[in-house]
Write an enzyme that holds these catalytic residues in place. Structure first.
Site, mmCIF file in Angstrom:
data_model
loop_
_atom_site.group_PDB
_atom_site.id
_atom_site.type_symbol
_atom_site.label_atom_id
_atom_site.label_comp_id
_atom_site.label_asym_id
_atom_site.label_seq_id
_atom_site.Cartn_x
_atom_site.Cartn_y
_atom_site.Cartn_z
ATOM 1 N N ASN A 9 42.783 11.829 -8.284
ATOM 2 C CA ASN A 9 41.406 12.276 -8.487
ATOM 3 C C ASN A 9 41.088 12.132 -9.971
ATOM 4 O OD1 ASN A 9 38.995 13.627 -8.726
ATOM 5 N ND2 ASN A 9 39.804 15.652 -8.179
ATOM 6 N N TRP A 10 40.278 11.129 -10.285
ATOM 7 C CA TRP A 10 39.977 10.861 -11.697
ATOM 8 C C TRP A 10 39.013 11.891 -12.272
ATOM 9 C CZ3 TRP A 10 38.874 4.821 -12.033
ATOM 10 C CH2 TRP A 10 40.023 4.125 -11.629
ATOM 11 N N LYS A 11 38.383 12.687 -11.456
ATOM 12 C CA LYS A 11 37.344 13.632 -11.900
ATOM 13 C C LYS A 11 36.288 12.854 -12.709
ATOM 14 C CE LYS A 11 40.706 17.265 -11.446
ATOM 15 N NZ LYS A 11 41.188 18.581 -11.835
ATOM 16 N N HIS A 97 36.737 20.563 -3.446
ATOM 17 C CA HIS A 97 37.569 20.767 -4.638
ATOM 18 C C HIS A 97 37.123 22.063 -5.336
ATOM 19 C CE1 HIS A 97 39.452 20.193 -8.524
ATOM 20 N NE2 HIS A 97 40.234 19.292 -7.934
ATOM 21 N N GLU A 99 36.626 22.724 -8.294
ATOM 22 C CA GLU A 99 35.599 22.528 -9.330
ATOM 23 C C GLU A 99 34.212 22.423 -8.699
ATOM 24 O OE1 GLU A 99 37.568 19.202 -11.179
ATOM 25 O OE2 GLU A 99 39.181 20.548 -11.779
ATOM 26 N N GLU A 169 45.413 23.318 -3.600
ATOM 27 C CA GLU A 169 45.422 23.267 -5.061
ATOM 28 C C GLU A 169 45.183 24.672 -5.608
ATOM 29 O OE1 GLU A 169 44.278 18.946 -6.389
ATOM 30 O OE2 GLU A 169 42.506 20.201 -6.288
ATOM 31 N N GLY A 175 45.258 21.585 -14.096
ATOM 32 C CA GLY A 175 45.015 21.228 -15.494
ATOM 33 C C GLY A 175 45.604 22.205 -16.485
ATOM 34 N N SER A 215 48.809 20.250 -11.696
ATOM 35 C CA SER A 215 49.826 19.913 -12.707
ATOM 36 C C SER A 215 51.028 19.190 -12.124
ATOM 37 C CB SER A 215 50.250 21.169 -13.477
ATOM 38 O OG SER A 215 49.139 21.730 -14.145
ATOM 39 N N GLY A 236 45.503 15.034 -10.656
ATOM 40 C CA GLY A 236 44.392 14.934 -11.592
ATOM 41 C C GLY A 236 44.810 14.172 -12.844
ATOM 42 N N GLY A 237 45.163 14.899 -13.883
ATOM 43 C CA GLY A 237 45.464 14.300 -15.188
ATOM 44 C C GLY A 237 46.446 13.140 -15.127
HETATM 45 P P1 13P Z 1 45.784 18.285 -12.445
HETATM 46 O O1 13P Z 1 46.806 17.371 -11.809
HETATM 47 O O2 13P Z 1 45.190 17.725 -13.702
HETATM 48 O O3 13P Z 1 46.308 19.685 -12.602
HETATM 49 O O4 13P Z 1 44.540 18.370 -11.421
HETATM 50 C C1 13P Z 1 44.781 18.621 -10.084
HETATM 51 C C2 13P Z 1 43.519 18.404 -9.355
HETATM 52 O O5 13P Z 1 42.578 19.171 -9.487
HETATM 53 C C3 13P Z 1 43.424 17.219 -8.488
HETATM 54 O O6 13P Z 1 42.305 17.274 -7.670
#
Ligand code: 13P
Length: 255
Positions: A9-11, A97, A99, A169, A175, A215, A236-237
């Site tokens: 997920n590149w956000k 998600h 967010e 998650e 993050g 993470s 994510g990251g």
């Molecule tokens: P991180 O891997 O950056 O913690 O993010 C997880 C995430 O929200 C994937 O959707």
């Protein structure tokens, strides 16, 4: 055997050129995928057609959107419909998600509506759940996540659920560098599976792919993915660097 998936997920990161380069680098390092071990890339909307074109002709690697409209079409300025996503080459969409729930105030009802819209269009859904830190600290995370699952997916039948994947998650792990321990992930994934079994029976529950997100890195992915109820990750990251993402994919293909 249920599917294992690593999804990135590149956000809201990377412009079109940066995204193109990342997909090229992922593709050049990729191996070991099968029908049961898949990769999903979820870039921002404007990348979808480009990413899907880059993935054309490959096997077991798919394009996802990070969100979709709950409406089919019409006067909804700024929204993107599931039909548009499908026509641009997306096969999956991430829904719910944390967010989206937190910053865009998406509640259970709208998420269930988005999920219905996506499934009816022919998109597969990665449905996200997860508790905030205060819920974890209060010890009521199973009830909290169970309620998210019931509100999000109990309205669908077993056939529809074949096109749905769950991603757990924990918000306190997203993050933050603070990953859930493999025991915490396993316990919650087993709980989610039991919530599905209660409504749909063991066969459906056993076939449900449940991803862990928060993470996740190449260093901790092997231990997380070794848990019997963890079927891969939503990243994510670490999905923004080809080397890290490929390292996590390697942890999936090794199991
Ligand atoms: P991180 O891997 O950056 O913690 O993010 C997880 C995430 O929200 C994937 O959707």
């Amino acid at each position: 055997m249920r599917k294992k998936i690593v999804a990135g997920n590149w956000k809201m990161n990377l412009n079109l050129n940066e995204g193109k380069t990342l997909v090229q680098n992922i593709l050049s390092g990729l191996s070991g995928l099968t029908d049961n071990k898949q990769v999903v890339i979820a870039p921002p909307f404007v990348h979808i057609a480009q990413t899907a074109a880059q993935l054309q002709g490959t096997s077991n690697i798919f394009t996802a959107a990070q969100n979709c409209s709950s409406e089919a079409s019409g006067a909804y300025t700024g929204e993107v419909s599931t039909d548009m996503l499908l026509s641009a080459g997306a096969q999956y969409v991430i829904i719910g998600h944390s967010e989206r729930r937190e910053y865009f105030k998406e509640d259970d009802a709208i998420l269930a509506k988005k999920t219905a819209q996506a499934l009816s269009t022919g998109l597969k859904v990665i449905f996200c759940c997860g508790e905030p830190l205060e819920v974890r600290d209060g010890g009521t995370q199973n009830e909290y996540v169970g309620n998210q699952i019931k509100a999000g997916i109990y309205g669908f039948n077993a056939d529809q659920l074949q096109n749905l994947v769950i991603a757990y998650e924990p918000i306190w792990a997203i993050g933050t560098g603070r990953t859930a321990s493999s025991q915490q992930a396993q316990d919650m994934h087993a709980h989610i599976r039991s919530v599905i079994a209660n409504q749909y029976g063991n066969v459906v529950a056993e076939q449900m792919t449940i991803l862990y997100g928060g993470s996740c890195k190449p260093s901790n992915a092997p231990e997380l993915f070794a848990c019997p109820d963890v079927d891969g990750g939503l990243i994510g990251g670490a999905a923004l660097k080809a080397e890290d993402f490929l390292g996590i994919i390697a942890a999936m293909t090794a199991i």
